[in-house]
Design a protein around this motif. Sequence first.
Motif, PDB file in Angstrom:
ATOM      1  N   LEU A 177      44.376  61.572  89.012  1.00  0.00           N
ATOM      2  CA  LEU A 177      44.527  62.935  88.037  1.00  0.00           C
ATOM      3  C   LEU A 177      44.572  64.319  88.924  1.00  0.00           C
ATOM      4  O   LEU A 177      43.770  64.803  90.276  1.00  0.00           O
ATOM      5  CB  LEU A 177      42.310  62.588  87.775  1.00  0.00           C
ATOM      6  CG  LEU A 177      42.425  64.166  86.821  1.00  0.00           C
ATOM      7  CD1 LEU A 177      42.988  63.628  85.289  1.00  0.00           C
ATOM      8  CD2 LEU A 177      40.622  64.133  86.259  1.00  0.00           C
TER       9      LEU A 177
ATOM     10  N   GLN B  53      46.010  68.460  87.615  1.00  0.00           N
ATOM     11  CA  GLN B  53      46.092  69.811  86.441  1.00  0.00           C
ATOM     12  C   GLN B  53      47.298  70.448  86.369  1.00  0.00           C
ATOM     13  O   GLN B  53      48.263  69.541  87.523  1.00  0.00           O
ATOM     14  CB  GLN B  53      44.923  70.976  87.223  1.00  0.00           C
ATOM     15  CG  GLN B  53      43.568  70.423  86.769  1.00  0.00           C
ATOM     16  CD  GLN B  53      42.621  71.665  86.786  1.00  0.00           C
ATOM     17  OE1 GLN B  53      43.142  72.870  87.549  1.00  0.00           O
ATOM     18  NE2 GLN B  53      41.709  71.814  86.615  1.00  0.00           N
TER      19      GLN B  53
ATOM     20  N   ARG C 272      59.118  54.835  85.210  1.00  0.00           N
ATOM     21  CA  ARG C 272      57.421  55.613  84.556  1.00  0.00           C
ATOM     22  C   ARG C 272      56.761  54.858  83.593  1.00  0.00           C
ATOM     23  O   ARG C 272      58.422  55.510  82.778  1.00  0.00           O
ATOM     24  CB  ARG C 272      57.532  56.559  85.181  1.00  0.00           C
ATOM     25  CG  ARG C 272      57.980  57.897  84.141  1.00  0.00           C
ATOM     26  CD  ARG C 272      57.496  59.469  84.646  1.00  0.00           C
ATOM     27  NE  ARG C 272      58.822  59.859  83.490  1.00  0.00           N
ATOM     28  CZ  ARG C 272      58.855  61.400  83.289  1.00  0.00           C
ATOM     29  NH1 ARG C 272      57.297  61.792  84.573  1.00  0.00           N
ATOM     30  NH2 ARG C 272      59.358  62.546  83.239  1.00  0.00           N
TER      31      ARG C 272
ATOM     32  N   ALA D 142      54.767  56.016  80.133  1.00  0.00           N
ATOM     33  CA  ALA D 142      53.723  56.125  79.186  1.00  0.00           C
ATOM     34  C   ALA D 142      53.439  55.437  78.755  1.00  0.00           C
ATOM     35  O   ALA D 142      54.308  54.915  78.093  1.00  0.00           O
ATOM     36  CB  ALA D 142      54.648  57.806  78.913  1.00  0.00           C
TER      37      ALA D 142
ATOM     38  N   PRO E 112      52.043  67.780  81.920  1.00  0.00           N
ATOM     39  CA  PRO E 112      51.126  66.750  80.875  1.00  0.00           C
ATOM     40  C   PRO E 112      51.943  65.150  80.597  1.00  0.00           C
ATOM     41  O   PRO E 112      51.698  64.170  80.408  1.00  0.00           O
ATOM     42  CB  PRO E 112      50.332  66.578  79.729  1.00  0.00           C
ATOM     43  CG  PRO E 112      50.660  68.478  80.018  1.00  0.00           C
ATOM     44  CD  PRO E 112      51.826  68.853  80.925  1.00  0.00           C
ATOM     45  N   GLU E 113      53.337  65.783  80.165  1.00  0.00           N
ATOM     46  CA  GLU E 113      54.559  64.639  79.854  1.00  0.00           C
ATOM     47  C   GLU E 113      54.980  63.829  81.096  1.00  0.00           C
ATOM     48  O   GLU E 113      55.839  62.781  80.525  1.00  0.00           O
ATOM     49  CB  GLU E 113      55.837  65.307  78.855  1.00  0.00           C
ATOM     50  CG  GLU E 113      55.995  66.572  79.752  1.00  0.00           C
ATOM     51  CD  GLU E 113      55.568  67.796  79.221  1.00  0.00           C
ATOM     52  OE1 GLU E 113      54.257  68.045  79.069  1.00  0.00           O
ATOM     53  OE2 GLU E 113      56.228  68.765  78.976  1.00  0.00           O
TER      54      GLU E 113
ATOM     55  N   THR F 212      52.678  62.204  82.525  1.00  0.00           N
ATOM     56  CA  THR F 212      51.410  61.106  82.372  1.00  0.00           C
ATOM     57  C   THR F 212      51.909  59.753  82.596  1.00  0.00           C
ATOM     58  O   THR F 212      52.927  59.667  80.871  1.00  0.00           O
ATOM     59  CB  THR F 212      49.943  61.588  81.724  1.00  0.00           C
ATOM     60  OG1 THR F 212      50.166  62.493  82.055  1.00  0.00           O
ATOM     61  CG2 THR F 212      49.260  60.204  81.626  1.00  0.00           C
TER      62      THR F 212
ATOM     63  N   LEU G 237      48.868  54.890  88.811  1.00  0.00           N
ATOM     64  CA  LEU G 237      48.428  56.048  87.661  1.00  0.00           C
ATOM     65  C   LEU G 237      48.676  57.387  88.048  1.00  0.00           C
ATOM     66  O   LEU G 237      47.677  57.668  88.837  1.00  0.00           O
ATOM     67  CB  LEU G 237      47.121  55.451  86.737  1.00  0.00           C
ATOM     68  CG  LEU G 237      46.888  55.736  85.522  1.00  0.00           C
ATOM     69  CD1 LEU G 237      47.687  56.181  84.359  1.00  0.00           C
ATOM     70  CD2 LEU G 237      45.252  55.927  84.616  1.00  0.00           C
ATOM     71  N   VAL G 238      49.428  57.957  87.527  1.00  0.00           N
ATOM     72  CA  VAL G 238      49.536  59.457  87.254  1.00  0.00           C
ATOM     73  C   VAL G 238      48.805  60.329  85.769  1.00  0.00           C
ATOM     74  O   VAL G 238      49.512  59.961  84.826  1.00  0.00           O
ATOM     75  CB  VAL G 238      50.599  59.866  87.862  1.00  0.00           C
ATOM     76  CG1 VAL G 238      50.691  61.294  87.489  1.00  0.00           C
ATOM     77  CG2 VAL G 238      50.754  58.985  88.918  1.00  0.00           C
ATOM     78  N   THR G 239      48.120  60.669  85.916  1.00  0.00           N
ATOM     79  CA  THR G 239      47.217  61.734  85.110  1.00  0.00           C
ATOM     80  C   THR G 239      47.522  63.344  85.289  1.00  0.00           C
ATOM     81  O   THR G 239      46.855  63.521  86.068  1.00  0.00           O
ATOM     82  CB  THR G 239      45.493  60.806  84.438  1.00  0.00           C
ATOM     83  OG1 THR G 239      45.536  59.610  84.474  1.00  0.00           O
ATOM     84  CG2 THR G 239      45.052  61.946  83.423  1.00  0.00           C
ATOM     85  N   VAL G 240      48.522  63.735  84.317  1.00  0.00           N
ATOM     86  CA  VAL G 240      48.007  65.340  84.133  1.00  0.00           C
ATOM     87  C   VAL G 240      47.323  65.845  83.255  1.00  0.00           C
ATOM     88  O   VAL G 240      48.221  65.617  81.882  1.00  0.00           O
ATOM     89  CB  VAL G 240      49.648  65.990  84.444  1.00  0.00           C
ATOM     90  CG1 VAL G 240      49.797  66.914  84.659  1.00  0.00           C
ATOM     91  CG2 VAL G 240      50.642  64.847  85.352  1.00  0.00           C
ATOM     92  N   SER G 241      46.360  66.746  84.055  1.00  0.00           N
ATOM     93  CA  SER G 241      45.506  66.872  82.619  1.00  0.00           C
ATOM     94  C   SER G 241      44.567  68.510  83.225  1.00  0.00           C
ATOM     95  O   SER G 241      43.794  68.195  84.087  1.00  0.00           O
ATOM     96  CB  SER G 241      44.488  65.225  81.850  1.00  0.00           C
ATOM     97  OG  SER G 241      43.690  66.251  81.445  1.00  0.00           O
TER      98      SER G 241
END
Length: 120
Positions: free
Chosen positions: A11, A13, A38, A40, A87-88, A90, A115-119
């Motif tokens: 995770l 930012q 990737r 999504a 975020p896109e 992710t 998993l890569v989560t940009v949030s």
Amino acid sequence: QVQLVESGGGLVQPGGSLRLSCVASGSIFSINVMGWYRQAPGKQRELVAIIPTGGSPNYVDSVKGRFTISRDNAKNTVYLQMNSLKPEDTAVYYCNAYVTTRSRYEMDYWGKGTLVTVSS
């Protein structure tokens, strides 16, 4: 048999950075191309970046200038440095390698994904 193991997801930012790694092991004679894809949620798997042996890397337009793919051939390892994450970006990121095995078969191999989560 050849195994690909990814690491480095997590995770982060928006605007942050992550570095993914993928190590190939097993019955490898040579690795011709390594790359990152990737997928999504709700979307098809897409190419992110590839780097052929002795060749130049190629990137999907959406990551140009932000992501850098590199290889350490001695370690059968490919990296993806991801900067200015959005975020896109992710998605589950998959490592791919087109390998010539010790039996001289040419085959395509995939890792299980990270998993890569940009949030925020």
